[in-house]
Design a protein around this motif. Structure first.
Motif, PDB file in Angstrom:
ATOM      1  N   GLN A   8       0.828  -1.208   0.000  1.00  0.00           N
ATOM      2  CA  GLN A   8       0.000   0.000   0.000  1.00  0.00           C
ATOM      3  C   GLN A   8       0.861   1.257   0.000  1.00  0.00           C
ATOM      4  OE1 GLN A   8      -3.293   0.088  -0.507  1.00  0.00           O
ATOM      5  NE2 GLN A   8      -3.087  -2.133  -0.739  1.00  0.00           N
ATOM      6  N   ASP A   9       1.967   1.218   0.756  1.00  0.00           N
ATOM      7  CA  ASP A   9       2.870   2.374   0.792  1.00  0.00           C
ATOM      8  C   ASP A   9       3.473   2.633  -0.586  1.00  0.00           C
ATOM      9  OD1 ASP A   9       2.382   2.691   3.458  1.00  0.00           O
ATOM     10  OD2 ASP A   9       4.219   1.692   4.128  1.00  0.00           O
ATOM     11  N   PHE A  10       3.884   1.567  -1.259  1.00  0.00           N
ATOM     12  CA  PHE A  10       4.467   1.720  -2.595  1.00  0.00           C
ATOM     13  C   PHE A  10       3.442   2.296  -3.572  1.00  0.00           C
ATOM     14  CE2 PHE A  10       7.512  -1.957  -1.501  1.00  0.00           C
ATOM     15  CZ  PHE A  10       8.479  -1.071  -1.060  1.00  0.00           C
ATOM     16  N   LYS A  11       2.234   1.794  -3.504  1.00  0.00           N
ATOM     17  CA  LYS A  11       1.185   2.290  -4.403  1.00  0.00           C
ATOM     18  C   LYS A  11       0.875   3.752  -4.108  1.00  0.00           C
ATOM     19  CE  LYS A  11      -1.128  -2.101  -5.425  1.00  0.00           C
ATOM     20  NZ  LYS A  11      -2.379  -2.886  -5.328  1.00  0.00           N
ATOM     21  N   GLY A  12       0.946   4.109  -2.824  1.00  0.00           N
ATOM     22  CA  GLY A  12       0.728   5.507  -2.456  1.00  0.00           C
ATOM     23  C   GLY A  12       1.800   6.414  -3.030  1.00  0.00           C
ATOM     24  N   GLU A  13       3.055   5.934  -3.015  1.00  0.00           N
ATOM     25  CA  GLU A  13       4.156   6.706  -3.588  1.00  0.00           C
ATOM     26  C   GLU A  13       3.962   6.916  -5.082  1.00  0.00           C
ATOM     27  OE1 GLU A  13       6.908   8.247  -2.323  1.00  0.00           O
ATOM     28  OE2 GLU A  13       5.948   7.926  -0.372  1.00  0.00           O
ATOM     29  N   ILE A  14       3.533   5.850  -5.768  1.00  0.00           N
ATOM     30  CA  ILE A  14       3.293   5.950  -7.214  1.00  0.00           C
ATOM     31  C   ILE A  14       2.183   6.950  -7.492  1.00  0.00           C
ATOM     32  CG2 ILE A  14       2.465   4.695  -9.254  1.00  0.00           C
ATOM     33  CD1 ILE A  14       5.328   4.036  -8.506  1.00  0.00           C
ATOM     34  N   ALA A  15       1.138   6.926  -6.673  1.00  0.00           N
ATOM     35  CA  ALA A  15       0.022   7.863  -6.856  1.00  0.00           C
ATOM     36  C   ALA A  15       0.490   9.306  -6.704  1.00  0.00           C
ATOM     37  CB  ALA A  15      -1.088   7.551  -5.850  1.00  0.00           C
ATOM     38  N   LYS A  16       1.412   9.533  -5.735  1.00  0.00           N
ATOM     39  CA  LYS A  16       1.951  10.888  -5.543  1.00  0.00           C
ATOM     40  C   LYS A  16       2.781  11.320  -6.742  1.00  0.00           C
ATOM     41  CE  LYS A  16       2.254  10.661  -0.479  1.00  0.00           C
ATOM     42  NZ  LYS A  16       3.180  10.634   0.678  1.00  0.00           N
ATOM     43  N   LEU A  17       3.589  10.393  -7.264  1.00  0.00           N
ATOM     44  CA  LEU A  17       4.482  10.720  -8.371  1.00  0.00           C
ATOM     45  C   LEU A  17       3.719  11.030  -9.654  1.00  0.00           C
ATOM     46  CD1 LEU A  17       7.315   8.073  -7.829  1.00  0.00           C
ATOM     47  CD2 LEU A  17       7.500  10.545  -7.511  1.00  0.00           C
ATOM     48  N   THR A  18       2.609  10.330  -9.872  1.00  0.00           N
ATOM     49  CA  THR A  18       1.851  10.542 -11.118  1.00  0.00           C
ATOM     50  C   THR A  18       0.895  11.714 -11.017  1.00  0.00           C
ATOM     51  OG1 THR A  18       0.260   8.845 -10.401  1.00  0.00           O
ATOM     52  CG2 THR A  18       2.019   8.159 -11.887  1.00  0.00           C
ATOM     53  N   GLY A  19       0.758  12.259  -9.801  1.00  0.00           N
ATOM     54  CA  GLY A  19      -0.020  13.476  -9.639  1.00  0.00           C
ATOM     55  C   GLY A  19      -1.475  13.343 -10.070  1.00  0.00           C
ATOM     56  N   THR A  20      -1.927  14.346 -10.803  1.00  0.00           N
ATOM     57  CA  THR A  20      -3.345  14.403 -11.205  1.00  0.00           C
ATOM     58  C   THR A  20      -3.612  13.760 -12.560  1.00  0.00           C
ATOM     59  OG1 THR A  20      -2.975  16.591 -12.167  1.00  0.00           O
ATOM     60  CG2 THR A  20      -3.700  16.521  -9.871  1.00  0.00           C
ATOM     61  N   LEU A  21      -2.558  13.251 -13.205  1.00  0.00           N
ATOM     62  CA  LEU A  21      -2.769  12.651 -14.518  1.00  0.00           C
ATOM     63  C   LEU A  21      -3.631  11.399 -14.410  1.00  0.00           C
ATOM     64  CD1 LEU A  21       0.664  12.897 -16.378  1.00  0.00           C
ATOM     65  CD2 LEU A  21      -1.336  14.362 -16.593  1.00  0.00           C
ATOM     66  N   GLU A  22      -4.595  11.277 -15.318  1.00  0.00           N
ATOM     67  CA  GLU A  22      -5.478  10.109 -15.333  1.00  0.00           C
ATOM     68  C   GLU A  22      -4.820   8.968 -16.097  1.00  0.00           C
ATOM     69  OE1 GLU A  22      -9.334  10.980 -16.760  1.00  0.00           O
ATOM     70  OE2 GLU A  22      -9.766  12.511 -15.235  1.00  0.00           O
ATOM     71  N   TYR A  23      -5.133   7.741 -15.674  1.00  0.00           N
ATOM     72  CA  TYR A  23      -4.625   6.557 -16.353  1.00  0.00           C
ATOM     73  C   TYR A  23      -5.598   6.153 -17.465  1.00  0.00           C
ATOM     74  CZ  TYR A  23      -0.833   5.558 -13.081  1.00  0.00           C
ATOM     75  OH  TYR A  23       0.323   5.614 -12.352  1.00  0.00           O
ATOM     76  N   CYS A  24      -5.044   5.798 -18.603  1.00  0.00           N
ATOM     77  CA  CYS A  24      -5.861   5.329 -19.725  1.00  0.00           C
ATOM     78  C   CYS A  24      -5.982   3.808 -19.617  1.00  0.00           C
ATOM     79  CB  CYS A  24      -5.197   5.718 -21.044  1.00  0.00           C
ATOM     80  SG  CYS A  24      -6.208   5.345 -22.496  1.00  0.00           S
ATOM     81  N   LEU A  25      -7.180   3.320 -19.346  1.00  0.00           N
ATOM     82  CA  LEU A  25      -7.379   1.895 -19.079  1.00  0.00           C
ATOM     83  C   LEU A  25      -7.792   1.101 -20.311  1.00  0.00           C
ATOM     84  CD1 LEU A  25      -9.212   2.183 -15.638  1.00  0.00           C
ATOM     85  CD2 LEU A  25      -6.768   2.094 -16.121  1.00  0.00           C
ATOM     86  N   GLN A  26      -8.095   1.764 -21.381  1.00  0.00           N
ATOM     87  CA  GLN A  26      -8.413   1.084 -22.633  1.00  0.00           C
ATOM     88  C   GLN A  26      -8.145   2.035 -23.793  1.00  0.00           C
ATOM     89  OE1 GLN A  26     -12.511   0.012 -22.197  1.00  0.00           O
ATOM     90  NE2 GLN A  26     -13.275   2.096 -22.415  1.00  0.00           N
ATOM     91  N   LEU A  27      -8.107   1.495 -24.968  1.00  0.00           N
ATOM     92  CA  LEU A  27      -7.831   2.323 -26.143  1.00  0.00           C
ATOM     93  C   LEU A  27      -8.862   3.439 -26.280  1.00  0.00           C
ATOM     94  CD1 LEU A  27      -6.958  -0.407 -28.812  1.00  0.00           C
ATOM     95  CD2 LEU A  27      -5.417   1.359 -27.943  1.00  0.00           C
ATOM     96  N   PRO A  28      -8.413   4.648 -26.638  1.00  0.00           N
ATOM     97  CA  PRO A  28      -9.400   5.715 -26.886  1.00  0.00           C
ATOM     98  C   PRO A  28     -10.284   5.321 -28.065  1.00  0.00           C
ATOM     99  CG  PRO A  28      -7.214   6.364 -27.638  1.00  0.00           C
ATOM    100  CD  PRO A  28      -7.042   5.096 -26.879  1.00  0.00           C
ATOM    101  N   GLU A  29     -11.520   5.691 -27.973  1.00  0.00           N
ATOM    102  CA  GLU A  29     -12.467   5.300 -29.039  1.00  0.00           C
ATOM    103  C   GLU A  29     -12.000   5.830 -30.389  1.00  0.00           C
ATOM    104  OE1 GLU A  29     -17.241   5.664 -30.061  1.00  0.00           O
ATOM    105  OE2 GLU A  29     -16.489   6.173 -28.072  1.00  0.00           O
ATOM    106  N   ASN A  30     -11.534   7.050 -30.387  1.00  0.00           N
ATOM    107  CA  ASN A  30     -10.972   7.637 -31.596  1.00  0.00           C
ATOM    108  C   ASN A  30      -9.525   8.050 -31.306  1.00  0.00           C
ATOM    109  OD1 ASN A  30     -13.431   7.610 -33.222  1.00  0.00           O
ATOM    110  ND2 ASN A  30     -14.171   9.162 -31.760  1.00  0.00           N
ATOM    111  N   GLY A  31      -8.671   7.845 -32.286  1.00  0.00           N
ATOM    112  CA  GLY A  31      -7.263   8.177 -32.089  1.00  0.00           C
ATOM    113  C   GLY A  31      -7.051   9.650 -31.801  1.00  0.00           C
ATOM    114  N   LEU A  32      -6.051   9.937 -30.969  1.00  0.00           N
ATOM    115  CA  LEU A  32      -5.744  11.328 -30.633  1.00  0.00           C
ATOM    116  C   LEU A  32      -4.941  11.978 -31.755  1.00  0.00           C
ATOM    117  CD1 LEU A  32      -4.664  10.956 -26.878  1.00  0.00           C
ATOM    118  CD2 LEU A  32      -6.962  11.303 -27.818  1.00  0.00           C
TER     119      LEU A  32
END
Length: 552
Positions: free
Chosen positions: A91-115
């Motif tokens: 849990q501590d490690f995951k918390g550190e990763i969450a702090k490092l990635t800040g407010t950026l959202e994770y993309c969990l699947q391909l975007p419906e349309n390409g960027l």
């Protein structure tokens, strides 16, 4: 008297044999045939087991200790405690990763349309801004060894042009294969190789080391019939040798280093060699302390016992290759030393190429041929590859080639002078700071610090708060800075020295105070006798890098 002595000895032998025979006959007297067969078989198998148990590369103490902890962890109360601590660490490690990635959202699947191109580049910039350390300002030990805007622009263009090429298909991309051959030959010239020397590019120092170990394992199996191979290496050798041992079932015989010089103990090194030793290795320099092993002495043993000798110059790279030319004294280590049969060197370190390029070089093609993997009976055709990868990134090869062509010999020589001048400047200044000491005699660019007065991890923590990212060491505790071309910029070295002095002065006001936070955990990890638990925590850390932080 001579005949009497011989006769007496012979008579004694006969009496002894007779006594043994009588005892065996007495043991089997009045027993059924099946009992005789069972006792004999059991005795033979037990003797074979005992012989194999005793005659292993790993000591009985080490095996017994590991087995003890294995059974201990099966005790329910112990297992529950371990699982509880591992869950907390996870849990501590995951918390550190969450702090490092800040407010950026994770993309969990391909975007419906390409960027769009603009959207992707904007996201790219946001990702690259993450992190607390300003590596461009020379605040990081190692990691980025040389960065200049014009060089980055050049390799970006070169990589883009070659990004879809693949040297697995030399008939389609012969130019990329030519570039790789030229990179190898130019590097061989720096490491004093002759016309017989050869090698390949790899994706990094680890693969270079792993490939050398694979080559020597296969060479020893074919030419010496060795089926239970081991390698003899200093304890300070890179962890990639242990990885190779795990991959290729090669036992690693670690040899202690001298506590003052931090160079391998050559008497102990010689004693560790046995009939199953397939390779010897030394560092030029090693990662923890930056000291260099006595490669000439190791090579002499290689010649004496007909064992290949590998020199790990991954960290030293082109700096250690050019140190003498730059006016610095380093011990002989390259192909000019008789008995050295291979060298690993990272072009993505002091070759200043983009990450993902390294070299493994050999004194003779007979070793290189055993690095290759060849499959002759596959329905898809005859398949051969020089390294671990089949398909390889032609873009990386081209970018490395372009970097070397851009620097040239004089460019690398000037960079070597800058880096070694800065390293000696930092070392000299730090030796004058009361409360800390320098490990051994740094050979090139690594300067390692320890303390007999306070917990050295307190200094690491203090420097971290000042924006510096250093490497932590264990057994014994220490920290080091690996000087790169980034640290040669005006004012960087002076700023580092000043921050160390200021931090040490503050710590010395209360030197007995214990370290806290993450560094305390790192220090405690050294005291855990069951290293498999440390391994489990490490796996938790690696897993956390692939985890998706939960939304608050």
């Amino acid at each position: 008297m001579k005949p009497f002595a011989v006769g007496g000895a012979g008579g004694g032998s006969l009496e002894c044999s007779k006594l043994i025979t009588e005892n065996i006959n007495r043991l089997f007297a009045n027993r059924e045939p099946w009992q005789v067969a069972t006792i004999t078989t059991t005795a033979v198998l037990s003797s074979v087991w005992l012989w194999s148990f005793i005659n292993q590369d790993e000591s009985i103490y080490t095996r017994g200790k590991r087995q003890f902890f294995r059974y201990l962890k099966k005790v329910p109360a112990v297992r529950r405690k371990i699982e509880s601590e591992l869950s907390k660490a996870n849990q501590d490690f995951k918390g550190e990763i969450a702090k490092l990635t800040g407010t950026l959202e994770y993309c969990l699947q391909l975007p419906e349309n390409g960027l769009s191109k603009e959207e992707i580049l904007e996201l790219m910039d946001e990702h690259l801004k993450l992190g607390h350390y300003d590596w461009r300002d020379g605040r990081v030990s190692g990691a980025v060894y040389g960065y200049k805007e014009d060089l980055a622009e050049l390799v970006t263009q070169v990589y883009g042009k070659a990004s879809y090429t693949n040297p697995l298909h030399p008939d389609i991309f012969p130019g990329v294969c030519k570039m790789e051959a030229e990179v190898v030959k130019m590097a061989l010239a720096l490491f004093q190789g002759d016309e017989k020397c050869c090698g390949t590019m790899t994706t990094g120092g680890t693969e270079s080391i792993v490939m050398a170990c694979k080559a020597y394992r296969d060479y020893a199996r074919e030419h010496k019939g060795i089926t239970q191979p081991n390698m003899v290496v200093p304890k300070t050798i890179h962890a990639a040798f242990d990885k190779a041992g795990q991959y290729f079932n090669i036992h690693v015989n670690y040899v202690d280093v001298d506590p003052k010089t931090l160079e391998v103990d050559m008497k102990a090194f010689k004693k560790a060699i046995n009939k199953n030793t397939i390779m010897l290795a030394g560092s030029a320099p090693n990662f923890p302390y930056g000291t260099m092993d006595d490669i000439e002495a190791i090579a002499e043993l290689g010649l004496k016992y007909d064992i290949p000798v590998h020199v790990d110059a991954c960290l030293g790279s082109f700096v250690v290759a050019l140190a003498r030319t730059a006016g610095y004294r380093v011990k002989p280590f390259n192909f000019s030393v008789k008995g050295v049969t291979s060298i690993s060197a990272d072009t993505h370190k002091y070759g200043f190429a983009p990450k993902g390029s390294s070299l493994v070089l050999y004194s003779d093609v007979k070793y290189l041929n055993h690095q290759y993997t060849v499959t002759t009976d596959w329905p898809g055709g005859v398949y051969g590859s020089p390294t671990v990868n089949g398909s390889r990134a032609g873009g990386i090869i081209a970018a490395c080639w372009a970097t070397m062509m851009n620097f040239g010999f004089n460019g690398y020589l000037e960079a070597t002078k800058r880096i070694l001048d800065t390293s000696r400047y930092v070392e000299t200044a730090l030796r004058k700071v009361d409360g800390i000491f320098i490990f051994g005699k740094p050979a090139t660019s690594v300067v390692a610090m320890g303390s007999n007065v306070f917990d050295i991890f307190r200094l690491s923590d203090a420097l971290c708060k000042k924006g510096w990212n250093l490497n932590t060491l264990q057994f014994p505790s220490g920290i080091h800075i690996c000087i790169t071309d980034m640290h040669t910029a005006p004012g960087v070295a002076d700023r580092f020295i000043a921050d160390v002095r200021e931090a040490v002065a503050e710590i010395m006001k209360d030197p007995g105070q214990p370290v806290s936070g993450k560094m305390a955990l790192y220090g405690m990890a050294q005291a855990i006798p069951d290293r498999s638990i440390v391994g489990e925590v490490t796996r938790c850390y690696i897993n956390s890098m692939y985890s998706i932080p939960s939304k608050k």
